[in-house]
Write an enzyme that holds these catalytic residues in place. Sequence first.
Site, mmCIF file in Angstrom:
data_model
loop_
_atom_site.group_PDB
_atom_site.id
_atom_site.type_symbol
_atom_site.label_atom_id
_atom_site.label_comp_id
_atom_site.label_asym_id
_atom_site.label_seq_id
_atom_site.Cartn_x
_atom_site.Cartn_y
_atom_site.Cartn_z
ATOM 1 N N ASP A 1 19.506 65.919 51.934
ATOM 2 C CA ASP A 1 19.385 65.838 50.479
ATOM 3 C C ASP A 1 18.633 67.050 49.929
ATOM 4 O OD1 ASP A 1 20.707 63.462 50.610
ATOM 5 O OD2 ASP A 1 18.961 62.185 50.248
ATOM 6 N N ALA A 2 17.610 67.496 50.648
ATOM 7 C CA ALA A 2 16.810 68.639 50.185
ATOM 8 C C ALA A 2 17.661 69.907 50.115
ATOM 9 C CB ALA A 2 15.616 68.843 51.105
ATOM 10 N N TYR B 1 20.957 70.019 49.778
ATOM 11 C CA TYR B 1 21.902 69.840 48.673
ATOM 12 C C TYR B 1 21.224 70.164 47.346
ATOM 13 C CZ TYR B 1 25.320 67.642 45.565
ATOM 14 O OH TYR B 1 26.242 67.409 44.564
ATOM 15 N N SER C 1 50.465 44.590 35.813
ATOM 16 C CA SER C 1 49.676 43.581 36.511
ATOM 17 C C SER C 1 50.551 43.001 37.614
ATOM 18 C CB SER C 1 49.223 42.486 35.543
ATOM 19 O OG SER C 1 50.338 41.907 34.895
ATOM 20 N N GLU D 1 46.679 45.252 51.447
ATOM 21 C CA GLU D 1 45.519 45.980 50.950
ATOM 22 C C GLU D 1 44.506 45.011 50.352
ATOM 23 O OE1 GLU D 1 46.921 48.503 47.859
ATOM 24 O OE2 GLU D 1 48.659 49.192 48.992
ATOM 25 N N LYS E 1 42.361 43.541 47.382
ATOM 26 C CA LYS E 1 42.453 43.446 45.922
ATOM 27 C C LYS E 1 41.025 43.582 45.395
ATOM 28 C CE LYS E 1 44.247 40.625 42.131
ATOM 29 N NZ LYS E 1 43.010 40.631 41.339
ATOM 30 N N ASP F 1 37.739 43.932 43.180
ATOM 31 C CA ASP F 1 37.296 43.148 42.025
ATOM 32 C C ASP F 1 36.296 43.975 41.226
ATOM 33 O OD1 ASP F 1 35.927 39.774 41.605
ATOM 34 O OD2 ASP F 1 37.054 41.101 40.286
ATOM 35 N N TYR G 1 44.231 53.705 44.754
ATOM 36 C CA TYR G 1 45.246 53.067 45.586
ATOM 37 C C TYR G 1 46.682 53.281 45.124
ATOM 38 C CZ TYR G 1 44.255 49.687 41.869
ATOM 39 O OH TYR G 1 44.028 49.093 40.651
ATOM 40 N N LYS H 1 52.678 44.673 49.292
ATOM 41 C CA LYS H 1 53.679 45.508 48.626
ATOM 42 C C LYS H 1 54.785 45.887 49.607
ATOM 43 C CE LYS H 1 50.144 47.870 45.831
ATOM 44 N NZ LYS H 1 49.493 49.187 45.579
ATOM 45 N N LYS I 1 45.769 35.415 46.045
ATOM 46 C CA LYS I 1 44.434 35.076 45.548
ATOM 47 C C LYS I 1 43.696 34.223 46.566
ATOM 48 C CE LYS I 1 43.374 35.708 41.698
ATOM 49 N NZ LYS I 1 42.610 36.817 41.102
ATOM 50 N N CYS J 1 34.812 16.069 13.154
ATOM 51 C CA CYS J 1 34.686 17.454 13.598
ATOM 52 C C CYS J 1 33.205 17.841 13.645
ATOM 53 C CB CYS J 1 35.442 18.390 12.652
ATOM 54 S SG CYS J 1 35.241 20.144 13.069
ATOM 55 N N CYS K 1 41.026 19.057 14.458
ATOM 56 C CA CYS K 1 40.434 19.022 13.123
ATOM 57 C C CYS K 1 41.488 19.527 12.149
ATOM 58 C CB CYS K 1 39.191 19.902 13.054
ATOM 59 S SG CYS K 1 38.556 20.097 11.382
ATOM 60 N N CYS L 1 37.101 24.998 7.878
ATOM 61 C CA CYS L 1 36.364 24.770 9.126
ATOM 62 C C CYS L 1 36.014 26.134 9.735
ATOM 63 C CB CYS L 1 37.199 23.938 10.092
ATOM 64 S SG CYS L 1 36.329 23.478 11.597
#
Length: 655
Positions: free
Chosen positions: A31-32, A34, A79, A113, A115, A117, A218, A282, A306, A399, A415, A421
Amino acid sequence: MSRMERMRELIDQLNDYAYRYYVLDDPAVSDAEYDKIYDELSALEKKTGKIEPDSPTQRVGGKLLEGFQKHTHLAPLWSLDKAQSIGDVVAWQERTNKQMKALGLPDASYSLEYKFDGLTINLTYDGGYLIRAATRGNGIVGEDVTEQVKTIQSIPLKIGFAGKMEVQGEAIMRLSVLKKYNETADEPLKNARNAAAGAIRNLDPIQTAKRHLDAFIYNVGYIEGKVFQDHQEMISFLRDNRFNVSTYEKVFSDVTDIEAAVDKVERTRDRLDFLIDGMVIKITDFKTREALGYTQKFPRWAIAYKFAAEEMTTRILDVTWDVGRTGKLTPLAHLEPVELAGATIRRATLNNYEDIMRKHAAIGANVFIRRSNDVIPEILGASPVQDGELAPIEKPVYCPACGTELEEVGPNLFCPNSLNCKPQLTSRMVHFVSRDAMDIENLSEKTIELIFEKLDIKDIAAIYTLTGEQLLAQEGFKEKRTENILSAIEKSKTPPLANFIYALGISNVGKKTAKDLARTFRTYERLKEAKFEELVEIRDVGEIVAKDVVEFFHNENYMRVVQELFDAGVQPQEDAGVVTGGKFEGKTFVLTGTLTQYTRKQAQELIEGLGGKTSSSVSKKTDYVLAGEDAGSKLRKARDLGVAVLSEDEFKEML
């Protein structure tokens, strides 16, 4: 070596280090080291006043943005159809096999693959540089989030491919990053999914950068000058161009072989450092994908499996009744807070009073809840173990919002006071201003509630009577916010007819039906006078929808509101309709291969503008096949059937 040459050298060096660190997980320097190189580059940029578009100094987050600009994707972002079981996946394969056999296509292979989230993002590259990043939006138009996405270190600002293309992926917040962030955050984040979405949609890119997001790419949704043979070649292309691609790659010859792999991932997903909510399957061959085409909503060549929804038990503390846009009452259970799928759950839905009885729900009852990627979970039923006193949930008679006596229609309570309303009015307004309706930006649900509460607005037409003085007098409204709202309201006065029809909130009239009605009748006046018999002749418009449309235009209260909209200056545009009398009237075209002189959308618009139609599959009813480069099975089938095949030059000559 000149300063500019040195800057170029440092940029390439730093980008290579970042790629090894964030994508390959194989750091090349400390890191130093970089930071030392980074500081040298920053100093040179200040001295020269020049910043290259792929400089890593552009990733820290720019100035605060005033709002999101719209971005129209080069190709639609689809989708996916969903499967809840392996049986659903097998049924999907059987459907596609039948279609492939009819089209004379070879047996398929299938990729599997994750999915992811998070939040879907669409990246546009041109000349080798990232020029735009956008959210998915409605699949056609999203929001420009370029500055926010530039803060994601694993997304390359420069790639080797110099053509124009769009790639899709998922912006995520790694669970380890979320945990570290929450250790020092003033307000801890509960969920990695919402943390990523909130960061991308934050108008301050500096705040986005603080969340240290990641992204997996992807898909190539649009590309010029290149054709992929299959999914594996596309993924290799993405990897070669230094995109962060998932390391989980599996290919199967039959979906029944996928079951064990899916089951293993579902059982071990808690070991991953990011959220997934299923698997994507796919067909790998791109010519097969092209031949199968799309439904109105989904590609036929892919499906999302799912995972089983996560469940938990908790106690019902109270039940309140929400009033929706149509006046329907929905019971909302208030729960003892419980952690579920990375979020703290305090509320859950019950469909109606029959649902309450069927599930034995009661105040004080222990119940099972399920969250299946929904904001508000569902109550599945009462637990067999109860450890306290239970109080029945009373069916309301009046209501809860306006006190009007309720009406029962089937299992639901309504209602009837649609004019006064407040929750009904608010919900109708939220629908009215939404993107696919009148598209009035900057009017959130809270803003609409405030307008109704403080300004005594009675219907949706009154939004066009709002003044700057009225808004500025409200708490939290400053000149810029007020100006943006009034500008958006004024801009919305000439909506496309389909948007206006959808905005009216006619029962059972969604976006597609609104578009079909607009194309058929072309003007509001003609639609208003449409007879039941005319409506049912429209494809996908059944008797129920036709009845709802006729009743809407015979309702005096609704017609009064519509007239108020017109009096306020709203003028829906006439729809072009289905072109008749054009050169291609009655002719059906199929497009195949890679077009070089037109995009597919342009070619389709040209054909439809001259009265023709386009189809995704070749048959004896096809009149012309417009074949671009690398045309495959559709071209072969056209020749087998004797269908006329046009080159792009021949098509251009016909025009």
